[in-house]
Scaffold this active site. Structure first.
Site, PDB file in Angstrom:
ATOM      1  N   GLU A 216       0.878  -1.169   0.000  1.00 18.17           N
ATOM      2  CA  GLU A 216       0.000   0.000   0.000  1.00 18.17           C
ATOM      3  C   GLU A 216       0.913   1.216   0.000  1.00 18.17           C
ATOM      4  O   GLU A 216       1.394   1.637   1.048  1.00 18.17           O
ATOM      5  CB  GLU A 216      -0.914  -0.015   1.237  1.00 18.17           C
ATOM      6  CG  GLU A 216      -1.896  -1.178   1.288  1.00 18.17           C
ATOM      7  CD  GLU A 216      -3.016  -1.072   0.261  1.00 18.17           C
ATOM      8  OE1 GLU A 216      -3.236   0.029  -0.283  1.00 18.17           O
ATOM      9  OE2 GLU A 216      -3.661  -2.087  -0.016  1.00 18.17           O
ATOM     10  N   CYS A 250      -1.815   9.438   2.426  1.00 19.25           N
ATOM     11  CA  CYS A 250      -1.376   8.883   1.133  1.00 19.25           C
ATOM     12  C   CYS A 250      -2.321   9.276   0.010  1.00 19.25           C
ATOM     13  O   CYS A 250      -1.917   9.376  -1.139  1.00 19.25           O
ATOM     14  CB  CYS A 250      -1.270   7.377   1.226  1.00 19.25           C
ATOM     15  SG  CYS A 250      -2.783   6.593   1.772  1.00 19.25           S
TER      16      CYS A 250
HETATM   17  P1  NAD Z   1       8.043   4.463   7.057  1.00 18.02           P
HETATM   18  O1  NAD Z   1       9.391   5.013   6.714  1.00 18.02           O
HETATM   19  O2  NAD Z   1       7.498   4.723   8.404  1.00 18.02           O
HETATM   20  O3  NAD Z   1       8.099   2.945   6.771  1.00 18.02           O
HETATM   21  C1  NAD Z   1       7.080   2.072   7.104  1.00 18.02           C
HETATM   22  C2  NAD Z   1       7.692   0.819   7.679  1.00 18.02           C
HETATM   23  O4  NAD Z   1       8.882   0.431   7.007  1.00 18.02           O
HETATM   24  C3  NAD Z   1       8.053   0.963   9.156  1.00 18.02           C
HETATM   25  O5  NAD Z   1       7.512  -0.145   9.821  1.00 18.02           O
HETATM   26  C4  NAD Z   1       9.561   0.922   9.156  1.00 18.02           C
HETATM   27  O6  NAD Z   1      10.073   0.281  10.314  1.00 18.02           O
HETATM   28  C5  NAD Z   1       9.913   0.126   7.949  1.00 18.02           C
HETATM   29  N1  NAD Z   1      11.211   0.489   7.394  1.00 18.02           N
HETATM   30  C6  NAD Z   1      11.714   1.745   7.260  1.00 18.02           C
HETATM   31  N2  NAD Z   1      12.934   1.688   6.669  1.00 18.02           N
HETATM   32  C7  NAD Z   1      13.194   0.377   6.435  1.00 18.02           C
HETATM   33  C8  NAD Z   1      14.290  -0.318   5.837  1.00 18.02           C
HETATM   34  N3  NAD Z   1      15.331   0.338   5.349  1.00 18.02           N
HETATM   35  N4  NAD Z   1      14.220  -1.667   5.771  1.00 18.02           N
HETATM   36  C9  NAD Z   1      13.138  -2.329   6.239  1.00 18.02           C
HETATM   37  N5  NAD Z   1      12.068  -1.718   6.795  1.00 18.02           N
HETATM   38  C10 NAD Z   1      12.096  -0.388   6.906  1.00 18.02           C
HETATM   39  O7  NAD Z   1       6.936   4.932   6.065  1.00 18.02           O
HETATM   40  P2  NAD Z   1       7.033   6.123   5.063  1.00 18.02           P
HETATM   41  O8  NAD Z   1       7.666   5.627   3.816  1.00 18.02           O
HETATM   42  O9  NAD Z   1       7.572   7.351   5.699  1.00 18.02           O
HETATM   43  O10 NAD Z   1       5.472   6.360   4.834  1.00 18.02           O
HETATM   44  C11 NAD Z   1       5.049   7.361   4.003  1.00 18.02           C
HETATM   45  C12 NAD Z   1       4.619   6.778   2.686  1.00 18.02           C
HETATM   46  O11 NAD Z   1       3.616   5.835   2.917  1.00 18.02           O
HETATM   47  C13 NAD Z   1       4.043   7.794   1.733  1.00 18.02           C
HETATM   48  O12 NAD Z   1       4.565   7.567   0.452  1.00 18.02           O
HETATM   49  C14 NAD Z   1       2.557   7.483   1.750  1.00 18.02           C
HETATM   50  O13 NAD Z   1       1.894   7.813   0.560  1.00 18.02           O
HETATM   51  C15 NAD Z   1       2.565   6.008   1.989  1.00 18.02           C
HETATM   52  N6  NAD Z   1       1.320   5.562   2.608  1.00 18.02           N
HETATM   53  C16 NAD Z   1       0.493   4.768   1.887  1.00 18.02           C
HETATM   54  C17 NAD Z   1      -0.718   4.365   2.438  1.00 18.02           C
HETATM   55  C18 NAD Z   1      -1.689   3.502   1.683  1.00 18.02           C
HETATM   56  O14 NAD Z   1      -2.633   3.014   2.308  1.00 18.02           O
HETATM   57  N7  NAD Z   1      -1.505   3.289   0.387  1.00 18.02           N
HETATM   58  C19 NAD Z   1      -1.070   4.781   3.718  1.00 18.02           C
HETATM   59  C20 NAD Z   1      -0.177   5.569   4.419  1.00 18.02           C
HETATM   60  C21 NAD Z   1       1.018   5.953   3.864  1.00 18.02           C
END
Ligand code: NAD
Length: 463
Positions: A216, A250
């Site tokens: 997602e 998102c």
């Molecule tokens: P984030 O960086 O918080 O990452 C999410 C998860 O990935 C966390 O559990 C984190 O521990 C893990 N993570 C982070 N770096 C990692 C790595 N190098 N290796 C393994 N795991 C790792 O999330 P984010 O990217 O900041 O979230 C924002 C993005 O999420 C935006 O692009 C947004 O559009 C998208 N988003 C999508 C939805 C949807 O439902 N489609 C909902 C919310 C957010």
């Protein structure tokens, strides 16, 4: 906040979950209903604590936290409970003449252990909504809430074991190190919500065991304002969709395309709607959120560097992580603002002369998660439906489509893969086992060798 990687504890937890998955306890309808009831009870008993954690992590107002997280989940649980019996039933499909007499079904069965990685912008909802689907489909689950919202993560880790079947549902808190360790383990499905970069890491890790993934993700969701629209209602709905959770959504409209002739009227309507929803000083509004941390605040501030056409807002208070609702007019398409997902309270407004121009521009980019069109003209609506692609589309409104559990939610292309909510979530986390059942009578021997021309003719006729 520092999280420790305790490999032994994680291994033990995973061992327990796998045992529960193979014991088939979660297959039972009663077990699923009991778990859904317990989850509902958790949200009822701790509504206040959940909303307080969301206030501490993101400055969400009580109402916003309730509507977009707690209440949202409660309706998702209610919906799953109401339809669960029907969803679990074998689904009869046709059977060809060649296999007559016979019956064919798709038989939903659980996948096993689902690994759910939550995101920080709706840290409660986005961790628990996939769990609703996982439970409904009869799975065990391991949750890893986002480390960027530590209060909500800690609360989830504290409450889940108090309410849910500990053998089947568990929580592990942690950051990148913990996620990396977990991703190296074997699961039956990985459900990840977050950005594209980690999405690729997830998919790569999943390939080791050929584990199916749901991603997602996000992207730049366009919003088109056609000449044929009610500008006041349009502005109200865009302001709500863009500045709820300070734009950290998102599916928030990432940028708006408005017809050149309506630019001034649209900006005036936006200004009015922002003031009516958040007051003249949004910083003092109880209902305006904050940026999740200083790294994200710095990322967003960089977008404004050198930008001269700030029409609304632009104020930042680093100490309180405040970033005003901000509107930028016609930034270059090559600027970072128009190249990267904003995921914050800045709204670029671009002007267009013809829909061809907008449709071409959308088509030249990655497929977005959501596409919004404000137009009462049915032909224009049809054009955007036919000539653009996105995971979701909402005509004449913004986030409201998320309240419909019957609508499958998910991305396409770079905005993600796999759809959930309601029955789509149930199907996503089920193996729709294909089953054909035949009696022993009527063993039509023409299919067996040795073949001859008569058998060939008959077999051709049965195709
Ligand atoms: P984030 O960086 O918080 O990452 C999410 C998860 O990935 C966390 O559990 C984190 O521990 C893990 N993570 C982070 N770096 C990692 C790595 N190098 N290796 C393994 N795991 C790792 O999330 P984010 O990217 O900041 O979230 C924002 C993005 O999420 C935006 O692009 C947004 O559009 C998208 N988003 C999508 C939805 C949807 O439902 N489609 C909902 C919310 C957010």
């Amino acid at each position: 906040m520092q999280f420790e990687l305790n490999e032994r504890a994680i291994d033990a937890t995973l061992g327990t979950l796998r045992k529960a998955a193979t014991s088939l306890k979660a297959h039972d309808y009663q077990w699923r209903i009991a778990q859904l009831d317990a989850l509902f009870q958790l949200t009822e008993d701790h509504e206040k604590a959940i909303c307080e954690a969301l206030k501490a992590d993101l400055n969400k107002s009580y109402t916003e936290a309730f509507v977009t997280e707690v209440g949202y989940l409660q309706s998702e649980i209610r919906h799953a409970k109401k339809h669960l019996k029907a969803w679990m039933k074998p689904r009869k499909v046709g059977t060809p003449l060649m296999a007559f007499p016979g019956k064919s079904f798709h038989y939903p069965e659980p996948l096993g252990v689902i690994f759910i990685m939550g995101a920080w912008n709706f840290p409660f909802q986005l961790t628990i909504a996939p769990l609703v689907a996982a439970i409904a489909a009869g799975n065990c689950a391991l949750l890893k809430p986002s480390e960027l919202t530590p209060k909500t993560s800690a609360l989830i880790a504290e409450l889940i074991p108090q309410y849910m079947d500990k053998d089947a549902i568990a929580v592990v808190e942690g950051g990148k190190e913990v996620s990396t360790y977990l991703l190296a383990q074997r699961f039956d499905h990985i459900f990840y919500t977050g950005g594209e970069t980690v999405g690729k890491i997830v998919m790569q890790a999943a390939s080791q065991y050929l584990t199916p993934v749901t991603l997602e993700l996000g992207g730049k969701s366009p919003c088109i304002v056609d000449k044929h629209c009610d500008l006041t209602v349009t502005a109200n709905r865009i302001v709500w969709g863009k500045w709820t959770n300070a734009g950290q959504i998102c599916i928030a409209p990432d940028y708006v395309y408005v017809h050149e002739s309506m630019k001034d009227a649209f900006l005036a309507a936006l200004r009015k709607a922002i003031t009516s929803q958040f007051g003249k000083q949004p910083q003092n509004s109880q209902d305006y959120g904050r940026i999740v941390n200083s790294n994200h605040l710095a990322r967003l501030s960089n977008y404004l560097e050198g930008v001269e056409s700030i029409e609304i807002g632009g104020e930042i208070d680093a100490e309180s992580l405040y970033f005003a609702p901000t509107v930028v007019l016609n930034p270059p398409l090559t600027s970072p603002l128009m190249q990267q997902e904003i995921f914050g309270p800045i709204l670029p407004v671009l002007t267009y002369d013809s829909h061809d121009q907008v449709i071409d521009m959308i088509g030249s980019r990655e497929k977005p998660l959501a596409l919004y069109l404000f137009s009462s003209d049915e032909d224009i609506q049809q054009r955007y439906l036919a000539q653009t692609s996105s995971g979701n589309m909402c005509i004449n409104d913004t986030l409201i489509f998320m309240t419909n559990a019957d609508l499958a939610f998910g991305g396409v292309g770079n905005s993600g893969m796999g759809r959930y909510h309601g029955k789509s979530g149930f199907d996503l986390l089920s193996n729709l086992r294909a089953v054909m059942k035949r009696p022993f009578i009527l063993d039509v021997f023409i299919r067996y060798a040795p073949y001859n021309s008569l058998k060939t003719t008959l077999l051709k006729a049965f195709q």
